[in-house]
Design an enzyme around this catalytic site. Sequence first.
Site, short mmCIF file in Angstrom:
data_model
loop_
_atom_site.label_atom_id
_atom_site.label_comp_id
_atom_site.label_asym_id
_atom_site.label_seq_id
_atom_site.Cartn_x
_atom_site.Cartn_y
_atom_site.Cartn_z
CD GLU A 1 -1.84 8.25 8.97
OE1 GLU A 1 -2.83 7.52 8.75
OE2 GLU A 1 -1.31 8.95 8.07
CB CYS B 1 -0.94 -0.01 1.20
SG CYS B 1 -2.03 -1.45 1.20
CE LYS C 1 -5.45 4.56 1.84
NZ LYS C 1 -4.53 5.70 2.07
CG PHE D 1 -0.13 -5.72 4.61
CD1 PHE D 1 -0.61 -4.92 5.64
CD2 PHE D 1 -1.01 -6.58 3.99
CE1 PHE D 1 -1.94 -4.97 6.04
CE2 PHE D 1 -2.34 -6.64 4.38
CZ PHE D 1 -2.81 -5.84 5.41
CG HIS E 1 -1.93 4.68 5.18
ND1 HIS E 1 -1.85 4.45 3.83
CD2 HIS E 1 -2.06 3.44 5.75
CE1 HIS E 1 -1.92 3.15 3.58
NE2 HIS E 1 -2.06 2.52 4.73
CG HIS F 1 -6.39 1.09 1.22
ND1 HIS F 1 -5.43 1.61 0.36
CD2 HIS F 1 -5.70 0.57 2.27
CE1 HIS F 1 -4.24 1.40 0.87
NE2 HIS F 1 -4.37 0.77 2.03
#
Length: 412
Positions: free
Chosen positions: A314, A163, A335, A399, A303, A340
């Site tokens: 975050e 991502c 998002k 990830f 994010h 996403h």
Amino acid sequence: MDRRVVITGVGLVTPLGIGVDETWAALCAGQSGIDEITRFDASAYATKIAGEVKGFRPEDFLQKKDAKRVELFLAYAVAATRMAIEDSGLIIDDSNRNRVGIITGCGLGGLNMIEQTSVMISKKGPKRITPFFIPMIIGNMAPGMISIYFGAKGPNSSIATACAAGTHAVGDAYKTIVRGAADAMITGGVESVISPCCIGGFNAMKALSIRNDEPHKASRPFDRDRDGFVVGEGSGILILEDLECALERGAHIYAEIVGYGMSGDGYHIAAPAPNGEGAARCMQAALDNSGISYDKIDYINAHGTSTPINDFYETMAIKEVFKDYASKIAVSSTKSMTGHLLGGSGGVEAVFTAKAIYESIAPPTINLDNPSDECDLDYVPHIARNMNIDFAMTNSFGFGGTNASLILKKYS
């Protein structure tokens, strides 16, 4: 003195629209691009919703033979690139094609085609495999096809950092120009994997929202009732240029890129490092690279996935880096509207960040009805905000604990 790098063109294909104007208008209006999955029968899956691109016609952007055989992620990448090049007015010809490069990010490539081919093999055997199978599934075919279509023959690469791939791509493209290896770069991210394996795989991880009865409210970053992210698809492409080259041809400039940070968590295959430690180091690295102090940042495109841990960590990371000033920064998660886009999200959100600076508008975070106790920053809830933005940051975390942050500046 380092070369300065500016953004002179942008292109978007997203669940909110095909084209920058359509997408940006929907974004600022706080519209959701999330709805029921139509690509396959999702009735057996815990999650039945996604952010699909609607009304896209590959033949509007690709040659007829390619439009029929390429995977959607490749069509999206070529379409967004065509928009970005036309927007920039950049002419690629024999005088400059070896100095125009391409770096794009893509997380999963042609997952749909892999699934379909595997089923076909089990039913009819391997002799039915198309010779286009391998070329159509590899992520680096995106910059490959962009090069073929538009004749750019400079540095050519693809980033596969989950991502964070789109943001890493833009950052690496920025550095490619800074070090003098190219004068212009086509860059961004792309993804299209709304498929049984993708939805089923993320469901197995309990990473996706299952708010199937309210698709438009499913992606709700920083909200108390968030229950996971929503898969989206599309592409965001930017044209980066050396400032002197852009000025020489009278190019329109959206913003300047002034900072790029990267970090690794070294912690877990999927979970972020506790307290957002890796994310904080990434943001600090971008600030250090830019040479500006943290109190210059006006806006952060977070994010902000809508997963419980990511949004909490975050927020902690932003507080760690920006200290008491964190509460004064407008932080939004787009998002909440696009879903996403995985490897494509960084490119799309870099475009949003450039537009935010250029238009002096911070996009909202929708569905933030009940802010989580641990998420207590200014997330621009519900309604876009008119505000001057001199410096903005955009974050992506993937990830494997791979992180990327960019800092953009109003051009002057």
